[in-house]
Design a protein around this motif. Structure first.
Motif, PDB file in Angstrom:
ATOM      1  N   ARG B   8      72.090  80.164   2.258  1.00  0.00           N
ATOM      2  CA  ARG B   8      72.324  78.811   2.773  1.00  0.00           C
ATOM      3  C   ARG B   8      71.126  78.432   3.628  1.00  0.00           C
ATOM      4  O   ARG B   8      70.817  79.107   4.614  1.00  0.00           O
ATOM      5  CB  ARG B   8      73.603  78.767   3.620  1.00  0.00           C
ATOM      6  CG  ARG B   8      73.840  77.436   4.309  1.00  0.00           C
ATOM      7  CD  ARG B   8      74.238  76.372   3.293  1.00  0.00           C
ATOM      8  NE  ARG B   8      74.755  75.179   3.948  1.00  0.00           N
ATOM      9  CZ  ARG B   8      74.173  73.976   3.832  1.00  0.00           C
ATOM     10  NH1 ARG B   8      73.070  73.843   3.134  1.00  0.00           N
ATOM     11  NH2 ARG B   8      74.706  72.926   4.429  1.00  0.00           N
ATOM     12  N   THR B   9      70.440  77.421   3.215  1.00  0.00           N
ATOM     13  CA  THR B   9      69.306  76.946   4.013  1.00  0.00           C
ATOM     14  C   THR B   9      69.572  75.519   4.454  1.00  0.00           C
ATOM     15  O   THR B   9      70.301  74.772   3.818  1.00  0.00           O
ATOM     16  CB  THR B   9      67.992  76.977   3.206  1.00  0.00           C
ATOM     17  OG1 THR B   9      68.192  76.277   1.986  1.00  0.00           O
ATOM     18  CG2 THR B   9      67.553  78.387   2.907  1.00  0.00           C
ATOM     19  N   LEU B  10      69.005  75.180   5.597  1.00  0.00           N
ATOM     20  CA  LEU B  10      69.139  73.825   6.125  1.00  0.00           C
ATOM     21  C   LEU B  10      67.771  73.189   6.155  1.00  0.00           C
ATOM     22  O   LEU B  10      66.798  73.829   6.541  1.00  0.00           O
ATOM     23  CB  LEU B  10      69.660  73.876   7.564  1.00  0.00           C
ATOM     24  CG  LEU B  10      71.160  73.829   7.804  1.00  0.00           C
ATOM     25  CD1 LEU B  10      71.416  73.839   9.297  1.00  0.00           C
ATOM     26  CD2 LEU B  10      71.781  72.609   7.174  1.00  0.00           C
ATOM     27  N   LEU B  11      67.677  71.953   5.734  1.00  0.00           N
ATOM     28  CA  LEU B  11      66.399  71.257   5.830  1.00  0.00           C
ATOM     29  C   LEU B  11      66.351  70.544   7.173  1.00  0.00           C
ATOM     30  O   LEU B  11      66.840  69.432   7.316  1.00  0.00           O
ATOM     31  CB  LEU B  11      66.254  70.252   4.686  1.00  0.00           C
ATOM     32  CG  LEU B  11      65.629  70.799   3.404  1.00  0.00           C
ATOM     33  CD1 LEU B  11      65.701  69.765   2.309  1.00  0.00           C
ATOM     34  CD2 LEU B  11      64.192  71.243   3.628  1.00  0.00           C
ATOM     35  N   GLY B  12      65.784  71.258   8.146  1.00  0.00           N
ATOM     36  CA  GLY B  12      65.670  70.650   9.464  1.00  0.00           C
ATOM     37  C   GLY B  12      64.472  69.728   9.494  1.00  0.00           C
ATOM     38  O   GLY B  12      63.901  69.386   8.460  1.00  0.00           O
ATOM     39  N   GLU B  13      64.115  69.287  10.698  1.00  0.00           N
ATOM     40  CA  GLU B  13      62.917  68.459  10.803  1.00  0.00           C
ATOM     41  C   GLU B  13      61.708  69.348  10.533  1.00  0.00           C
ATOM     42  O   GLU B  13      61.455  70.298  11.255  1.00  0.00           O
ATOM     43  CB  GLU B  13      62.823  67.843  12.203  1.00  0.00           C
ATOM     44  CG  GLU B  13      63.932  66.828  12.479  1.00  0.00           C
ATOM     45  CD  GLU B  13      64.437  66.936  13.913  1.00  0.00           C
ATOM     46  OE1 GLU B  13      63.650  67.338  14.782  1.00  0.00           O
ATOM     47  OE2 GLU B  13      65.630  66.654  14.126  1.00  0.00           O
TER      48      GLU B  13
END
Ligand SMILES: Nc1ncnc2c1ncn2[C@@H]1O[C@H](COP(=O)(O)OP(=O)(O)OP(=O)(O)O)[C@@H](O)[C@H]1O
Ligand SMILES: [Mg+2]
Lengths: 414, 222
Positions: B8-13
């Protein structure tokens, strides 16, 4: 009780004061909407009723709506024909065969018709010439088709029947010339004929000009004075159902060729003014409700902000986004329904209070009440509009509430 | 229930944050599984994936024979309603509802029982967590430990196959914590459900049937 409903109710109760304030906004909005719109509708109805009652429903004039088609134009139907300096033949004006037209009209159910002949006359009195419009009618029809009898302040139309040289004049003319009932006046017609009439009645409508200029007498007198025996220049028609006037006017015009004007056509400008007035009125009262709807938007938005954790746990539990949205729309419905339930009676109180106000329009001797329309559509429009505004105001924040992502809230903890 | 190669990856800033990396594990019924690891290692993230609250970027989660990664949002919600129960560090009870009403909520949403049956079951569940005298109380009238036990009863309302707990005792005193831990173990062992709990408590983790240790989003070899 539905689970959504019980959650919705408890959310509202958890913010009693704020909910109450926004509810108050809706209540006042509904009440004003109702009171103002029924006052406006009432006065409009009153106005239209006067308009219809005080004038003929249809007048058939001794003129044509469009210039007659010239024979040369008939010959070259698909060509352009230019004619210069056409002049109509001099003819005795008036509706030809008016008696037959009136008889035909009278045979229709619910239709009353009578012919009138109107002409100019000069009343010479104390060295001054006063111009007068002499309206000739069959006296019995005058009672039935005009408001002359209702406006009489002295005498009666019946006296015209018994006294064939009688005339009915306006109160303003009498005041100016210090005339009284029973006095004789001498009228000179444009044909040069001079006749003496006896004043048998005096009327007052409230319009100074009308009360000064108009006079009523037997049509036979006018025909004789104007050298127009067996002629009439207007046929006036009254109908039991005034809304059918336009249709009958079209029929009469098609049959006789004479210009027939229904009251709808004659008062088109007034009708469009009334329509504009309605638009302005509904805009203003809707603005009141719109402000109230902002109150509902505000309270539901506040609740949603405050209940983020509850929404998150409900969603993790298995509540759908649609369920959450529904909960908040129910809140809007509750506030809307409560607003209508309390707002309509408050509106009735306002309407009753408005009805207590009386005023005296010029020319009317007894004070009249503010006209209020108590009909059901007024209540329905006010209620439906408020409910719709409340639901719409809750729909927008509800969508936002439904989109809360449980993970983001749960991760944040307390 | 099996989890295979889940990331699970999150596309942060600007930067991409990896919460869970290539995790594979199996969870069995009647087992009490503990997830441990340092703060920020991705324990909660893994639990949300197991609880179908979050979707993996890649990999598969098979639960009770259903491949869940392809299900719609509403299907996942229905799955959570019928098969899963959640307990968090904070009880997250609805403040306007009494203990009994809070426990009843999931049953009302499911709508399989009559109102009378729902009430009886809610009372029975509250009794099973030792709260037979707190049924009519609002959350603010109860202690933190009592609220957490109401939350456990609520998690069990629809007889879930899998109970997920994220630091359920993190906010409690030692005595309350021990009670809650005992209840969770009983749920697994005597009621035959699968229980997965994230915990910082070494003693609690030590009594687990299975331990999953996670560091920087990666599951460490047993
Ligand atoms: N929305 C986000 N944006 C960026 N990074 C995030 C976001 N949510 C979580 N993280 C990061 O992901 C990592 C894993 O978070 P997670 O909550 O799963 O940790 P945890 O093991 O539960 O920690 P703790 O024991 O403190 O609860 C953390 O390093 C966190 O900073
Ligand atoms: Mg965590």
């Amino acid at each position: 009780m539905s689970i959504f409903f019980s959650i919705a109710v408890r959310h509202i109760l958890s913010r009693k004061r704020q909910s109450f304030v926004s509810l108050l906004g809706i209540i006042i909005g509904v009440a004003f909407f109702l009171a103002i719109s029924s006052l406006m509708q009432g006065s409009q109805n009153d106005f239209i009723k006067r308009l219809i009652d005080n004038s003929p429903h249809i007048s058939v004039h001794d003129e044509y709506r469009n210039a007659k088609e010239q024979p040369v134009q008939k010959l070259y139907k698909d060509r352009v024909v230019e004619l210069r300096s056409i002049q109509p033949l001099p003819e005795t004006r008036g509706i030809r065969g008016y008696k037959q037209v009136v008889e035909d009209l009278k045979r229709r159910p619910g239709v009353r018709a009578s012919a009138t002949l109107t002409g100019q006359a000069i009343l010479n009195y104390a060295g001054r010439d006063n111009s007068i419009v002499l309206n000739g009618m069959i006296p019995a029809d005058m009672k039935d088709l005009t408001t002359v009898e209702e406006n009489m302040i002295d005498g009666s139309v019946d006296d015209l029947i018994s006294n064939r040289n009688g005339v009915i004049v306006g109160a303003e003319l009498c005041r100016r010339l210090m005339l009284e009932r029973g006095d004789n006046i001498t009228l000179t017609a444009s044909t040069g004929q001079v006749r003496t009439f006896k004043i048998v009645g005096i009327f007052r409508t409230g319009s100074l000009d009308y009360d000064d200029k108009q006079a009523f007498t037997d049509i036979k007198r006018v025909q004789a004075m104007m050298n127009k025996s067996n002629r009439a220049n207007t046929i006036i028609i009254k109908m039991d159902d005034s809304s059918k006037a336009q249709k009958l006017a079209d029929e009469v015009e098609a049959a006789t060729g004479y210009k027939s004007v229904s009251w709808q056509e004659a008062s088109e400008d007034i009708m469009s003014t009334l329509a504009i007035r309605n638009v302005i009125m509904y805009t203003v009262v809707s603005a009141v409700l719109l402000v109230a709807a902002f109150g509902i938007y505000n309270i539901i938005f506040t609740i949603i902000m405050e209940k983020q954790k509850d929404i998150a746990i409900l969603k993790s539990m298995g509540f759908l986004a649609g369920d959450i949205q529904w909960i908040f729309i129910i809140q809007g419905c509750i506030l809307g329904v409560a607003g209508v339930i309390f707002g309509l009676p408050l509106g009735c109180c306002l309407m009753l209070a408005l009805e207590q106000i009386t005023f005296e329009p010029p020319g009317v001797s007894e004070p009249i009440q503010m006209p209020i329309d108590w009909s059901a559509p007024q209540f329905f429009i006010a209620g439906a509009f408020a409910f719709f505004a409340a639901v719409l105001a809750s729909y927008l924040p509800a969508k936002k509430g439904a989109s809360v992502m449980p993970v983001q809230i749960l991760r944040g903890g307390q | 229930m099996s989890v295979r190669d889940v990331t699970r990856t999150l596309l942060g800033e600007e930067i991409e944050v990896t919460l869970v990396k290539n995790a594979s594990l199996d969870i069995e019924t009647e087992h009490f599984t503990a997830i441990t690891g340092p703060s920020g290692s991705g324990k909660s993230s893994l639990l949300y994936l197991l609880g179908l609250l979050d979707r993996p970027t890649s990999g598969t989660i098979n639960m009770l024979g259903t491949e869940t990664t392809q299900l719609s949002e509403n299907d996942l919600a229905q799955f959570r309603l019928e098969k899963l129960g959640f307990i968090f560090q904070f009880h997250f009870l609805l403040p306007e509802f009494t203990a009994m009403e809070n426990v009843r909520l999931p049953m009302q949403k499911l709508g399989k029982l009559s109102v009378k049956e729902q009430t009886e079951k809610a009372v029975a569940l509250l009794e099973s967590v030792g709260l037979h005298d707190q049924i009519k109380k609002l959350p603010k009238q109860m202690s933190g430990g009592q609220c957490q036990r109401v939350a456990i009863a609520r998690a069990l309302a629809n007889d879930p196959a899998l109970v997920l707990a994220d630091e359920p005792t993190g906010n409690l005193d030692t005595h309350s914590a021990a009670t809650v831990q005992q209840i969770l173990r009983d749920i697994a062992h005597t009621e035959g459900r699968a229980v997965v709990a994230v915990t910082h408590d070494e003693h609690f983790a030590a009594v687990a049937d299975k331990r999953i240790h996670i560091v920087d989003g990666r599951i460490q070899g047993n």
